[in-house]
Write a protein that holds these residues in place. Structure first.
Motif, PDB file in Angstrom:
ATOM      1  N   SER A   6      86.655 -18.357  63.002  1.00 36.11           N
ATOM      2  CA  SER A   6      87.145 -19.304  61.993  1.00 36.11           C
ATOM      3  C   SER A   6      87.488 -20.644  62.630  1.00 36.11           C
ATOM      4  O   SER A   6      87.158 -21.714  62.093  1.00 36.11           O
ATOM      5  CB  SER A   6      88.371 -18.724  61.288  1.00 36.11           C
ATOM      6  N   ALA A   7      88.149 -20.570  63.805  1.00 34.18           N
ATOM      7  CA  ALA A   7      88.505 -21.817  64.489  1.00 34.18           C
ATOM      8  C   ALA A   7      87.251 -22.597  64.882  1.00 34.18           C
ATOM      9  O   ALA A   7      87.163 -23.817  64.689  1.00 34.18           O
ATOM     10  CB  ALA A   7      89.362 -21.503  65.717  1.00 34.18           C
ATOM     11  N   VAL A  19      86.070 -26.184  63.627  1.00 33.01           N
ATOM     12  CA  VAL A  19      85.753 -27.265  64.578  1.00 33.01           C
ATOM     13  C   VAL A  19      84.348 -27.803  64.335  1.00 33.01           C
ATOM     14  O   VAL A  19      84.112 -29.020  64.304  1.00 33.01           O
ATOM     15  CB  VAL A  19      85.913 -26.762  66.024  1.00 33.01           C
ATOM     16  N   LEU A  20      83.379 -26.874  64.162  1.00 31.88           N
ATOM     17  CA  LEU A  20      82.010 -27.310  63.895  1.00 31.88           C
ATOM     18  C   LEU A  20      81.922 -28.101  62.597  1.00 31.88           C
ATOM     19  O   LEU A  20      81.220 -29.120  62.514  1.00 31.88           O
ATOM     20  CB  LEU A  20      81.078 -26.092  63.836  1.00 31.88           C
ATOM     21  N   PHE A  21      82.641 -27.617  61.585  1.00 26.21           N
ATOM     22  CA  PHE A  21      82.629 -28.347  60.313  1.00 26.21           C
ATOM     23  C   PHE A  21      83.216 -29.744  60.489  1.00 26.21           C
ATOM     24  O   PHE A  21      82.682 -30.732  59.954  1.00 26.21           O
ATOM     25  CB  PHE A  21      83.427 -27.561  59.271  1.00 26.21           C
ATOM     26  N   ILE A  30      80.662 -31.811  62.388  1.00 28.48           N
ATOM     27  CA  ILE A  30      79.554 -32.192  61.503  1.00 28.48           C
ATOM     28  C   ILE A  30      79.998 -33.266  60.514  1.00 28.48           C
ATOM     29  O   ILE A  30      79.273 -34.236  60.240  1.00 28.48           O
ATOM     30  CB  ILE A  30      79.017 -30.955  60.772  1.00 28.48           C
ATOM     31  N   ALA A  31      81.206 -33.083  59.971  1.00 25.30           N
ATOM     32  CA  ALA A  31      81.711 -34.069  59.016  1.00 25.30           C
ATOM     33  C   ALA A  31      81.884 -35.433  59.677  1.00 25.30           C
ATOM     34  O   ALA A  31      81.488 -36.473  59.130  1.00 25.30           O
ATOM     35  CB  ALA A  31      83.036 -33.589  58.424  1.00 25.30           C
ATOM     36  N   VAL A  32      82.480 -35.416  60.900  1.00 28.20           N
ATOM     37  CA  VAL A  32      82.668 -36.686  61.615  1.00 28.20           C
ATOM     38  C   VAL A  32      81.320 -37.316  61.966  1.00 28.20           C
ATOM     39  O   VAL A  32      81.106 -38.526  61.819  1.00 28.20           O
ATOM     40  CB  VAL A  32      83.518 -36.459  62.879  1.00 28.20           C
TER      41      VAL A  32
END
Length: 330
Positions: free
Chosen positions: A74-75, A79-81, A84-86
């Motif tokens: 989940s962490a 972090v990946l999300f 990706i968002a950034v």
């Protein structure tokens, strides 16, 4: 407990104490066996409980590991999300910034082009106005100045950049210059002929050079070439006389003064060291104009040139004198 075993009667008679002892022993054996079996069951149950406890503990550990991995996953997912968002936000921002930069550069280039065109138009307008003012001054010089001072206008016209003028303005200037050339040229030509009659060769040179500089018609140019070539010959400027006299001789073969011009041309050829051309010209003149008054001079020039070409020849006649100025009908 088991029920006491049923006593079977036997034909042998036993005493009561022995029979009671046997029954007790059997019961004790049965009891002992049951105790052993119960003990075995307890041990087996204990082993099963221990195994169950171990399995429960293993399942709990697996569950903890699963929860730990799930938390880590989940962490990592968060972090990946976030990454990706950034990244997406940065890409969108960069794309918008690049688009804005390109648009700004396009607008700046357009502004620069328009500014350059405007400056060019201003420069062209200023140059055109300057050329118009200069053309007006030149036209006034060719119109208002007295006498030969109007020729200064022609000199100024040669230096003027007429590419900035309209076709009508150029035509007006050229027409005025042509008229002025004819007027001043004709006057210079007449003054040159008068000076030629008076044998004033320096004046002839001055006036005829001015006349030829105005690009006169072919017929007048040939006559001026004769007068100017003769003046150069008489003033011993033979290198300048040769092209002018040759032009007249080749261009006007019907002229009444052509024989005299050929005599002068042969002399000038001789003086500049072109003996073969001098001999050829003198022979051509002697053969063409058999009744010319200059036949003695032709023969004398031929003899002189031959002697110069062959100085070792003996008995060569004396050199012919320079040709005297002829009375030319003007």
């Amino acid at each position: 407990m088991r029920e006491p075993a049923e006593l079977v009667s036997t034909p042998r008679k036993m005493s009561m104490p022995e029979q009671s002892k046997t029954d007790v022993e059997k019961e004790l054996q049965d009891l002992r066996r049951e105790i052993v079996e119960a003990r075995n069951l307890v041990i087996k149950s204990d082993n099963l409980l221990k195994n169950l406890h171990a399995e429960v503990k293993t399942v709990g550990k697996r569950h903890e590991d699963f929860q730990k991995r799930q938390w880590i996953s989940s962490a990592v997912a968060y972090v990946l999300f976030a990454v990706i968002a950034v990244g997406a936000a940065l890409m969108i921002t960069s794309a918008r910034s690049s688009s804005a930069t390109n648009e700004r550069e396009r607008l700046e280039k357009m502004v620069a082009d328009l500014t350059g065109q405007l400056e060019k138009q201003r420069a062209d307008t200023a140059a055109h106005q300057t050329a118009q003012r200069s053309a007006s001054e030149v036209y006034k010089m060719m119109t208002n100045l007295p006498g030969d001072e109007r020729l200064k206008g022609i000199d100024a016209l040669v230096k003027l950049d007429t590419s900035r003028l309209s076709s009508l303005e150029r035509q007006a200037l050229n027409d005025r210059a042509s008229v002025l050339r004819r007027e001043t040229g004709d006057a210079a030509f007449e003054r040159g002929k008068i000076a030629f009659r008076k044998n004033e060769m320096q004046s002839v040179i001055s006036e005829m050079e001015r006349f030829l500089a105005m690009n006169p018609p072919q017929e007048q140019a040939l006559d001026a070439s004769f007068f100017l070539g003769t003046a150069y010959n008489q003033t011993r400027q033979h290198d300048k006389a040769v092209p002018l006299l040759a032009r007249f001789v080749e261009g006007d073969k019907a002229s009444k003064t052509r024989d005299y011009a050929m005599l002068l041309l042969a002399q000038s050829y001789q003086e500049v060291g072109q003996h073969e051309k001098a001999l050829e010209t003198a022979r051509d003149a002697a053969g063409t104009y058999l009744n010319s008054q200059y036949q003695p001079q032709f023969r004398g020039r031929i003899a002189t040139v031959k002697r110069l070409m062959n100085p070792e020849a003996a008995g060569a006649p004396a050199g012919a004198p320079a040709a005297a100025p002829a009375q030319v009908a003007t």
